[in-house]
Design an enzyme around this catalytic site. Structure first.
Site, PDB file in Angstrom:
ATOM      1  N   ARG A  67     -17.631   1.003  -0.947  1.00 38.42           N
ATOM      2  CA  ARG A  67     -18.634   1.871  -0.314  1.00 38.42           C
ATOM      3  C   ARG A  67     -18.066   2.702   0.820  1.00 38.42           C
ATOM      4  O   ARG A  67     -18.730   3.631   1.284  1.00 38.42           O
ATOM      5  CB  ARG A  67     -19.774   1.003   0.236  1.00 38.42           C
ATOM      6  CG  ARG A  67     -20.625   0.364  -0.847  1.00 38.42           C
ATOM      7  CD  ARG A  67     -21.704  -0.510  -0.258  1.00 38.42           C
ATOM      8  NE  ARG A  67     -21.138  -1.686   0.412  1.00 38.42           N
ATOM      9  CZ  ARG A  67     -21.872  -2.628   0.993  1.00 38.42           C
ATOM     10  NH1 ARG A  67     -23.194  -2.522   1.012  1.00 38.42           N
ATOM     11  NH2 ARG A  67     -21.289  -3.667   1.565  1.00 38.42           N
ATOM     12  N   GLU A 109     -21.529   2.804  -4.922  1.00 37.54           N
ATOM     13  CA  GLU A 109     -22.253   1.545  -5.020  1.00 37.54           C
ATOM     14  C   GLU A 109     -22.182   1.045  -6.458  1.00 37.54           C
ATOM     15  O   GLU A 109     -22.015   1.819  -7.402  1.00 37.54           O
ATOM     16  CB  GLU A 109     -23.723   1.738  -4.613  1.00 37.54           C
ATOM     17  CG  GLU A 109     -23.917   2.294  -3.209  1.00 37.54           C
ATOM     18  CD  GLU A 109     -23.918   1.207  -2.154  1.00 37.54           C
ATOM     19  OE1 GLU A 109     -23.822   0.017  -2.526  1.00 37.54           O
ATOM     20  OE2 GLU A 109     -24.013   1.553  -0.965  1.00 37.54           O
ATOM     21  N   LYS A 176     -13.469 -16.925  -9.826  1.00 39.42           N
ATOM     22  CA  LYS A 176     -14.461 -17.984  -9.743  1.00 39.42           C
ATOM     23  C   LYS A 176     -15.384 -17.725  -8.543  1.00 39.42           C
ATOM     24  O   LYS A 176     -14.981 -16.998  -7.616  1.00 39.42           O
ATOM     25  CB  LYS A 176     -13.792 -19.352  -9.627  1.00 39.42           C
ATOM     26  CG  LYS A 176     -13.188 -19.651  -8.256  1.00 39.42           C
ATOM     27  CD  LYS A 176     -12.716 -21.070  -8.194  1.00 39.42           C
ATOM     28  CE  LYS A 176     -12.254 -21.418  -6.796  1.00 39.42           C
ATOM     29  NZ  LYS A 176     -13.337 -21.561  -5.817  1.00 39.42           N
ATOM     30  N   ASP A 205      -8.022 -18.358 -12.364  1.00 43.07           N
ATOM     31  CA  ASP A 205      -7.962 -19.564 -11.543  1.00 43.07           C
ATOM     32  C   ASP A 205      -6.564 -19.552 -10.936  1.00 43.07           C
ATOM     33  O   ASP A 205      -5.583 -19.871 -11.610  1.00 43.07           O
ATOM     34  CB  ASP A 205      -8.181 -20.818 -12.388  1.00 43.07           C
ATOM     35  CG  ASP A 205      -8.248 -22.091 -11.552  1.00 43.07           C
ATOM     36  OD1 ASP A 205      -7.677 -22.084 -10.440  1.00 43.07           O
ATOM     37  OD2 ASP A 205      -8.850 -23.073 -11.995  1.00 43.07           O
ATOM     38  N   HIS A 206      -6.474 -19.134  -9.665  1.00 46.91           N
ATOM     39  CA  HIS A 206      -5.140 -18.884  -9.098  1.00 46.91           C
ATOM     40  C   HIS A 206      -4.264 -20.126  -9.077  1.00 46.91           C
ATOM     41  O   HIS A 206      -3.039 -20.014  -9.014  1.00 46.91           O
ATOM     42  CB  HIS A 206      -5.256 -18.284  -7.689  1.00 46.91           C
ATOM     43  CG  HIS A 206      -5.735 -19.241  -6.648  1.00 46.91           C
ATOM     44  ND1 HIS A 206      -7.065 -19.440  -6.379  1.00 46.91           N
ATOM     45  CD2 HIS A 206      -5.060 -20.064  -5.812  1.00 46.91           C
ATOM     46  CE1 HIS A 206      -7.186 -20.336  -5.417  1.00 46.91           C
ATOM     47  NE2 HIS A 206      -5.991 -20.732  -5.053  1.00 46.91           N
ATOM     48  N   LYS A 210       0.319 -21.089  -9.979  1.00 46.69           N
ATOM     49  CA  LYS A 210       1.291 -21.729  -9.093  1.00 46.69           C
ATOM     50  C   LYS A 210       2.432 -22.341  -9.900  1.00 46.69           C
ATOM     51  O   LYS A 210       2.221 -22.955 -10.947  1.00 46.69           O
ATOM     52  CB  LYS A 210       0.599 -22.804  -8.240  1.00 46.69           C
ATOM     53  CG  LYS A 210      -0.356 -22.232  -7.202  1.00 46.69           C
ATOM     54  CD  LYS A 210      -0.981 -23.340  -6.373  1.00 46.69           C
ATOM     55  CE  LYS A 210      -1.899 -22.761  -5.305  1.00 46.69           C
ATOM     56  NZ  LYS A 210      -1.182 -22.020  -4.268  1.00 46.69           N
ATOM     57  N   GLU A 244      -8.314 -30.207   2.427  1.00 47.62           N
ATOM     58  CA  GLU A 244      -8.125 -29.146   3.408  1.00 47.62           C
ATOM     59  C   GLU A 244      -8.368 -29.725   4.793  1.00 47.62           C
ATOM     60  O   GLU A 244      -9.235 -30.594   4.972  1.00 47.62           O
ATOM     61  CB  GLU A 244      -9.078 -27.987   3.157  1.00 47.62           C
ATOM     62  CG  GLU A 244      -8.863 -27.272   1.829  1.00 47.62           C
ATOM     63  CD  GLU A 244      -9.837 -26.132   1.633  1.00 47.62           C
ATOM     64  OE1 GLU A 244      -9.494 -25.000   1.980  1.00 47.62           O
ATOM     65  OE2 GLU A 244     -10.955 -26.379   1.147  1.00 47.62           O
ATOM     66  N   ASP A 263     -17.145 -25.802  -5.940  1.00 45.14           N
ATOM     67  CA  ASP A 263     -16.144 -24.890  -5.423  1.00 45.14           C
ATOM     68  C   ASP A 263     -14.749 -25.221  -5.925  1.00 45.14           C
ATOM     69  O   ASP A 263     -13.941 -24.315  -6.162  1.00 45.14           O
ATOM     70  CB  ASP A 263     -16.157 -24.922  -3.892  1.00 45.14           C
ATOM     71  CG  ASP A 263     -15.300 -23.834  -3.270  1.00 45.14           C
ATOM     72  OD1 ASP A 263     -15.299 -22.713  -3.797  1.00 45.14           O
ATOM     73  OD2 ASP A 263     -14.638 -24.101  -2.252  1.00 45.14           O
ATOM     74  N   HIS A 268     -10.515 -25.843 -10.343  1.00 44.77           N
ATOM     75  CA  HIS A 268      -9.126 -26.225 -10.039  1.00 44.77           C
ATOM     76  C   HIS A 268      -8.788 -27.630 -10.530  1.00 44.77           C
ATOM     77  O   HIS A 268      -7.802 -27.840 -11.243  1.00 44.77           O
ATOM     78  CB  HIS A 268      -8.867 -26.166  -8.535  1.00 44.77           C
ATOM     79  CG  HIS A 268      -9.031 -24.804  -7.935  1.00 44.77           C
ATOM     80  ND1 HIS A 268      -8.859 -23.647  -8.647  1.00 44.77           N
ATOM     81  CD2 HIS A 268      -9.340 -24.420  -6.674  1.00 44.77           C
ATOM     82  CE1 HIS A 268      -9.062 -22.605  -7.860  1.00 44.77           C
ATOM     83  NE2 HIS A 268      -9.343 -23.053  -6.662  1.00 44.77           N
ATOM     84  N   LYS A 366     -13.122 -31.034   2.916  1.00 43.08           N
ATOM     85  CA  LYS A 366     -12.717 -30.239   4.069  1.00 43.08           C
ATOM     86  C   LYS A 366     -12.662 -31.128   5.312  1.00 43.08           C
ATOM     87  O   LYS A 366     -13.296 -32.179   5.356  1.00 43.08           O
ATOM     88  CB  LYS A 366     -13.690 -29.077   4.280  1.00 43.08           C
ATOM     89  CG  LYS A 366     -13.643 -28.041   3.159  1.00 43.08           C
ATOM     90  CD  LYS A 366     -14.512 -26.847   3.478  1.00 43.08           C
ATOM     91  CE  LYS A 366     -14.370 -25.777   2.393  1.00 43.08           C
ATOM     92  NZ  LYS A 366     -13.012 -25.187   2.355  1.00 43.08           N
TER      93      LYS A 366
END
Length: 513
Positions: A67, A109, A176, A205-206, A210, A244, A263, A268, A366
């Site tokens: 935008r 937009e 995701k 899915d990063h 890896k 994490e 999440d 993952h 976390k």
């Protein structure tokens, strides 16, 4: 102990898999959401790194859609700043000048047909000016709720109508979460398939990009050492952890209602489980890899009593690493009555001949003790009739470290020096950082290149996503019925007491990485 390998040689790279030695053909990458953190910190730097490695064609084009009231040169400056700050390869002016010539920006937009007409005009000009030949990849770095709108706009504007020329391609890349449950994932897939063929939809899915995750296949199938013991006859259990040491921070609005299981576990960790438990594929082609992973996910079962097979909690306020931190319910913008979990642990079983009776424990949280992602294959305990009275016999384990210190650790018993026959656990360690002089490419580098090459082994297809939600949906339903409040755990700990009880019921304990 450390494992030494020949310097400058990568014996784990499959000789048939030359993705990072192949140059992408003429193409343009269109990124929606170029003002977001993902684009700035990962996508734009990855594009530059690919160009710097000589893996993009000279006429490659990068188009931003957002935008902002930007001209092409404004967007180019944004890309340059991101590259200088986050790229992994050295900044080279000649590489930048070549890449900059193909940078364009389109303001608009998502619900504006005129903006998509301008986008089509832009890529049509690039086909002529840069020789991109009608090959366009659309990266949707935007909220999932906007996927159907953008897909329909791309279809209506003719940006994905490639029926006129079979030699050109159109692909879409989505991040995701792939839905919020099985039903919404199917709705999302139907909306995307209304515009794109199934094989043109790349679900990123990063984690699958890896190096260490891909090394799971090499570790298992390129070494005769492990295959004979990679089964229920020798394996006691498997722990898959993603921890994490930070809180939700500025993501409170997104995270509330999503939680640790949706999440991380749904995507993952279940992907890591599938790679760990799958049978050897016929080849490393996308179809064969995906088929074996889908067999594993289809065989996953949940215990009947989820009250003793799951654990969840929320991090409380307190001290962590010498710093006072606030609890999850006190985060800015958080609903103080939220029943969203920041820690989730689930016991799963795989109903196959290889794994019957071997529990797989997956956990994510976390504000835990440290940042780490690992797969721990824990073997059965040796008989103690020889060393039991004088030794501290543990269980052998093979630990695959996905991040941050990528590598593999093997834990085994060894005699303590001196008189007597006392045995203690020691470790043998392999780390990518000290074993290879060649730096691993960043995950998004590999994944973006695969999109441009049309090489999909690292991208889960809809069937995998559907099976993953089939596993998680009963857990989410059970937790929703339980309501709240949720159990609290101290920051810097390894989760709520119920998580320790989950394993204690089976006579086991969590690893403390």
């Amino acid at each position: 102990m450390t494992v030494e390998v020949a310097r400058g040689v990568n014996p784990l790279r499959d000789p048939a898999d030359r993705r990072l030695n192949r140059i992408a053909g003429p193409s343009a990458l269109v990124i929606f959401g170029v003002t977001g953190d993902l684009s700035r910190k990962k996508l734009m730097p990855a594009v530059y790194d690919l160009a710097n490695r000589g893996l993009l064609p000279p006429g490659f084009a990068l188009v931003g859609f957002a935008r902002r009231d930007w001209e092409d040169q404004d967007f180019a400056e944004v890309v340059r700043d991101a590259v200088k700050q986050y790229a992994r390869t050295e900044f080279r002016e000649e590489t930048w000048q070549q890449l900059q010539q193909g940078i364009r920006f389109v303001q608009g937009e998502f619900d504006d047909p005129q903006a998509f007409r301008r986008l089509r005009e832009t890529v049509d000009r690039l086909d002529v000016e840069r020789g991109t030949m009608g090959n366009h990849a659309f990266y949707l770095s935007i909220p999932p709720k906007a996927f159907p709108v953008v897909a329909q706009q791309l279809l209506d504007s003719g940006l994905v109508d490639d029926n006129a020329d079979d030699d050109r391609w159109r692909r879409v890349v989505i991040e995701k979460p792939f839905g919020n449950d099985q039903a919404t994932a199917r709705e999302l897939n139907n909306a995307l398939e209304a515009a794109f063929p199934a094989d043109a939809i790349f679900r990123i899915d990063h984690y699958l990009g890896k190096e260490t995750v891909q090394n799971i296949l090499a570790l298992r199938f390129a070494n005769e050492l492990y295959e004979p013991i990679w089964n229920r006859n020798y394996v006691d259990h498997v722990q898959i952890t993603m921890a994490e040491d930070i809180g939700v921070g500025g993501r409170a609005g997104y995270y509330d209602g999503v939680g640790a299981a949706r999440d991380v576990i749904q995507n993952h960790l279940l992907q890591l489980l599938a790679l760990t438990a799958m049978e050897e594929p016929i080849s490393l082609s996308a179809d064969h890899l995906r088929a074996e992973k889908e067999k594993v996910l289809a065989a996953v079962t949940l215990p009947e009593d989820l009250s003793v097979a799951t654990a969840r909690g929320q991090y409380a306020g307190g001290w962590q690493g010498g710093e006072e931190v606030i609890g999850f319910l006190d985060e800015d913008g958080m609903n103080p009555q939220s029943t969203t979990e920041t820690y989730a642990a689930i016991k799963l079983e795989i109903n196959t001949r290889r794994w019957a009776g071997v529990p797989f424990y997956v956990r994510s949280g976390k504000r835990l003790g440290r940042r780490v992602t690992e797969i721990a294959v824990v073997f059965k305990k040796a008989p103690e009739h020889l060393f039991g009275q004088t030794s501290e016999l543990g269980q052998n384990a093979l630990v695959i470290r996905v991040q941050p210190d990528e590598g593999v650790t093997i834990r085994f018993g060894s005699k303590v020096p001196g008189y007597g026959t006392q045995v203690r656990d020691v470790t043998m360690d392999f780390g990518y950082g000290h074993a290879f002089t060649e730096a691993s490419p960043e995950a998004y580098e590999r994944l973006i290149l695969d999109v441009l090459l049309g090489d999909p082994p690292l991208f889960p297809r809809h069937e995998e996503v559907d099976l993953s939600w089939q596993i998680l949906d009963p857990v989410e339903k059970f937790w929703a019925e339980q309501g709240g409040p949720l159990e609290q755990y101290d920051p810097g700990s390894w989760g709520p007491p119920s998580a320790d009880e989950l394993l204690a019921r089976d006579g086991r304990v969590w690893r403390r990485p």
